[in-house]
Design a protein around this motif. Sequence first.
Motif, PDB file in Angstrom:
ATOM      1  N   PRO A  27      10.174  12.514 -10.470  1.00  3.09           N
ATOM      2  CA  PRO A  27       9.589  11.701 -11.463  1.00  3.09           C
ATOM      3  C   PRO A  27       9.537  10.350 -11.020  1.00  3.09           C
ATOM      4  O   PRO A  27      10.121   9.758 -10.218  1.00  3.09           O
ATOM      5  CB  PRO A  27      10.787  11.681 -12.525  1.00  3.09           C
ATOM      6  N   THR A  28       8.342   9.754 -11.391  1.00  4.56           N
ATOM      7  CA  THR A  28       7.915   8.193 -10.926  1.00  4.56           C
ATOM      8  C   THR A  28       9.001   7.301 -10.805  1.00  4.56           C
ATOM      9  O   THR A  28       9.441   6.746  -9.806  1.00  4.56           O
ATOM     10  CB  THR A  28       6.924   7.650 -11.573  1.00  4.56           C
ATOM     11  N   GLY A  29       9.881   7.131 -11.601  1.00  2.00           N
ATOM     12  CA  GLY A  29      10.827   6.057 -12.001  1.00  2.00           C
ATOM     13  C   GLY A  29      11.726   6.274 -10.791  1.00  2.00           C
ATOM     14  O   GLY A  29      12.443   5.393 -10.211  1.00  2.00           O
ATOM     15  N   PHE A  30      12.194   7.622 -10.554  1.00  2.00           N
ATOM     16  CA  PHE A  30      13.049   7.720  -9.606  1.00  2.00           C
ATOM     17  C   PHE A  30      12.686   7.731  -8.250  1.00  2.00           C
ATOM     18  O   PHE A  30      13.142   7.181  -7.148  1.00  2.00           O
ATOM     19  CB  PHE A  30      13.647   9.272  -9.639  1.00  2.00           C
ATOM     20  N   ARG A  31      11.193   8.298  -7.949  1.00  2.28           N
ATOM     21  CA  ARG A  31      10.596   7.953  -6.469  1.00  2.28           C
ATOM     22  C   ARG A  31      10.436   6.495  -6.338  1.00  2.28           C
ATOM     23  O   ARG A  31      10.677   6.191  -5.185  1.00  2.28           O
ATOM     24  CB  ARG A  31       9.238   8.704  -6.737  1.00  2.28           C
ATOM     25  N   GLU A  32      10.149   5.628  -7.321  1.00  2.91           N
ATOM     26  CA  GLU A  32       9.894   4.245  -7.172  1.00  2.91           C
ATOM     27  C   GLU A  32      11.243   3.572  -6.501  1.00  2.91           C
ATOM     28  O   GLU A  32      11.264   2.860  -5.496  1.00  2.91           O
ATOM     29  CB  GLU A  32       9.374   3.621  -8.525  1.00  2.91           C
ATOM     30  N   TYR A  88       0.805  -1.143   0.067  1.00  2.00           N
ATOM     31  CA  TYR A  88      -0.035  -0.149  -0.123  1.00  2.00           C
ATOM     32  C   TYR A  88       0.769   1.004   0.039  1.00  2.00           C
ATOM     33  O   TYR A  88       0.527   2.163  -0.759  1.00  2.00           O
ATOM     34  CB  TYR A  88      -0.924   0.050   1.204  1.00  2.00           C
ATOM     35  N   ASN A  89       2.054   1.069   0.734  1.00  2.00           N
ATOM     36  CA  ASN A  89       2.826   2.348   0.956  1.00  2.00           C
ATOM     37  C   ASN A  89       3.366   2.567  -0.571  1.00  2.00           C
ATOM     38  O   ASN A  89       3.533   3.855  -0.859  1.00  2.00           O
ATOM     39  CB  ASN A  89       3.849   2.055   1.849  1.00  2.00           C
ATOM     40  N   LEU A  90       3.933   1.538  -1.211  1.00  2.00           N
ATOM     41  CA  LEU A  90       4.428   1.750  -2.473  1.00  2.00           C
ATOM     42  C   LEU A  90       3.543   2.585  -3.480  1.00  2.00           C
ATOM     43  O   LEU A  90       3.701   3.480  -4.062  1.00  2.00           O
ATOM     44  CB  LEU A  90       5.215   0.503  -3.060  1.00  2.00           C
ATOM     45  N   VAL A  91       2.594   1.943  -3.489  1.00  2.00           N
ATOM     46  CA  VAL A  91       1.500   2.539  -4.540  1.00  2.00           C
ATOM     47  C   VAL A  91       0.884   3.626  -4.296  1.00  2.00           C
ATOM     48  O   VAL A  91       0.718   4.529  -5.098  1.00  2.00           O
ATOM     49  CB  VAL A  91       0.149   1.318  -4.663  1.00  2.00           C
ATOM     50  N   ARG A  92       0.711   4.032  -2.830  1.00  2.00           N
ATOM     51  CA  ARG A  92       0.117   5.070  -2.402  1.00  2.00           C
ATOM     52  C   ARG A  92       1.192   6.307  -2.698  1.00  2.00           C
ATOM     53  O   ARG A  92       0.780   7.322  -3.220  1.00  2.00           O
ATOM     54  CB  ARG A  92       0.098   5.231  -0.913  1.00  2.00           C
ATOM     55  N   TRP A  93       2.541   6.184  -2.816  1.00  2.00           N
ATOM     56  CA  TRP A  93       3.524   6.948  -3.102  1.00  2.00           C
ATOM     57  C   TRP A  93       3.567   7.296  -4.831  1.00  2.00           C
ATOM     58  O   TRP A  93       3.907   8.244  -5.160  1.00  2.00           O
ATOM     59  CB  TRP A  93       4.953   6.731  -2.544  1.00  2.00           C
ATOM     60  N   LEU A  94       3.176   6.142  -5.400  1.00  2.00           N
ATOM     61  CA  LEU A  94       3.111   5.929  -7.001  1.00  2.00           C
ATOM     62  C   LEU A  94       2.125   6.876  -7.433  1.00  2.00           C
ATOM     63  O   LEU A  94       2.406   7.644  -8.152  1.00  2.00           O
ATOM     64  CB  LEU A  94       3.436   4.806  -7.671  1.00  2.00           C
ATOM     65  N   ALA A  95       0.983   6.283  -6.746  1.00  2.00           N
ATOM     66  CA  ALA A  95      -0.240   6.942  -7.562  1.00  2.00           C
ATOM     67  C   ALA A  95      -1.003   8.179  -6.786  1.00  2.00           C
ATOM     68  O   ALA A  95      -1.716   8.917  -7.175  1.00  2.00           O
ATOM     69  CB  ALA A  95      -1.216   5.928  -7.375  1.00  2.00           C
TER      70      ALA A  95
END
Lengths: 188, 263
Positions: free
Chosen positions: A136-141, A32-39
């Motif tokens: 940017p998402t790729g870096f945040r991820e 949830y944490n990962l997706v919450r940060w991505l989405a």
Amino acid sequence: MIPSSRSDGPNATDDKVSRIEALVLPHLDAAYNLVRWLAHSEQDAADIVHEAFLRAVRYADSFQGGNARAWWLAIVRSTYLTWVSKATGSRAPLSLEEVTKAGDEDQPADPGRSPEELAHWSQCADMLAELLAALPTGFREIILLREMEELSYREIADLLQVPVGTVMSRLARAREMLRRAWAERRAG
Amino acid sequence: MDCRTASMLLQPCFDGELDEGTAASVRAHIAACADCAREMAALQALRDAMKRSVPRYTAPQSLRDRLKQPIPSAGPAAAPLRPARRFPPPWLAIAASLLLAASLGAGLAWRWGPAGPAPAASELLLHDLVSSHLRAVAASSSVDVLSSDRHTVRPWFAGKVEVAPPAIDLSAQGFELVGGRVDYVGARRVAVLVYKHGQHVIDLFVLPEDTPGMTGGEATAGAVMRQGLSLVHRRVGDVQAWAVSDLDSKELAAFGDALAGAH
């Protein structure tokens, strides 16, 4: 490797559900944490994790042992990618153009490495979440996977399906961008 | 360990990705180098700040409740995102294609990018070669198949890489073949032959002709330097090869010439 097409009876499904629950529920917060940060949205994050859970149950057989958390996060991430491509029709949902741009910059990296910088970090730590969200998402991820989920380079490489060298360079850039953003914030 | 090599290895060291011996030499360097020590402290400061102030979201109870609901095997659609159940797409195939797209993207993104004045493909190629070499040298074993017998090394690569390496014996010239490994350049798996010259390791990357950034046609005679390493490009028979080493650039050029001449 393709799951069999026979339709599972209710019992088989129940077995799979309990097996998958045991595997992934301990890592539900991580997902949830990962997706919450991505989405960026609570509702989307919950929908994506729910969908990922259904996928995990359906393809339970593809788990061949090993690191359950990495397997589960890979499903979660791929569900997120599907969601993004459905939502935007984009083929490169992880801001790869931004990855390129940032890679081309490659300026001598020195946004101020003075001892004051270190002291400042602790004072300005609060803005870090905001700066991270703007990456940017790729870096945040990748920085989330490393710093929050504490996955190894190898695990991240497997999860993102990229060479370890790419993990190293992208992670280094992500850290550099965060620090540069902070330096700019301080200057501005 | 020199500063350039150490700075390349700072983050892997910080992330606990190096074997103990290499990590020890990086730490020894940090102890003696103020710049690298500050860099290391900055990495730690970033990590501490993230731990302290970046919120970790926890799954809401409503989500946990949703997951507990029985999964309908037919009938009412459970989730808005769910693909039609009657045609379950194989998860692996979907994931694989997505991930493949993502990995190709990661490796080749710069091909799609604007063809501006960017340092461009050739610079990225050099960067890949250098990182790969440093990573291999840092790892406890940089060789997957350990053999000085080229008749063993060459067949080992069969099916593992697109372009089979020539595996030339240069022991007469003082370059000893110690083995080979498979490594990545961009997103492609390539053969790397590992030679030794005294204490120096030479990685010879055998690249497909259409590798982005590969200078076509004529190979340049001299070596280029990146991050304290020498790189030499040669055409060897019908393959393209890049040698990377901490050898003196003239010696590495001599290695390249011996290689090209031996074919």
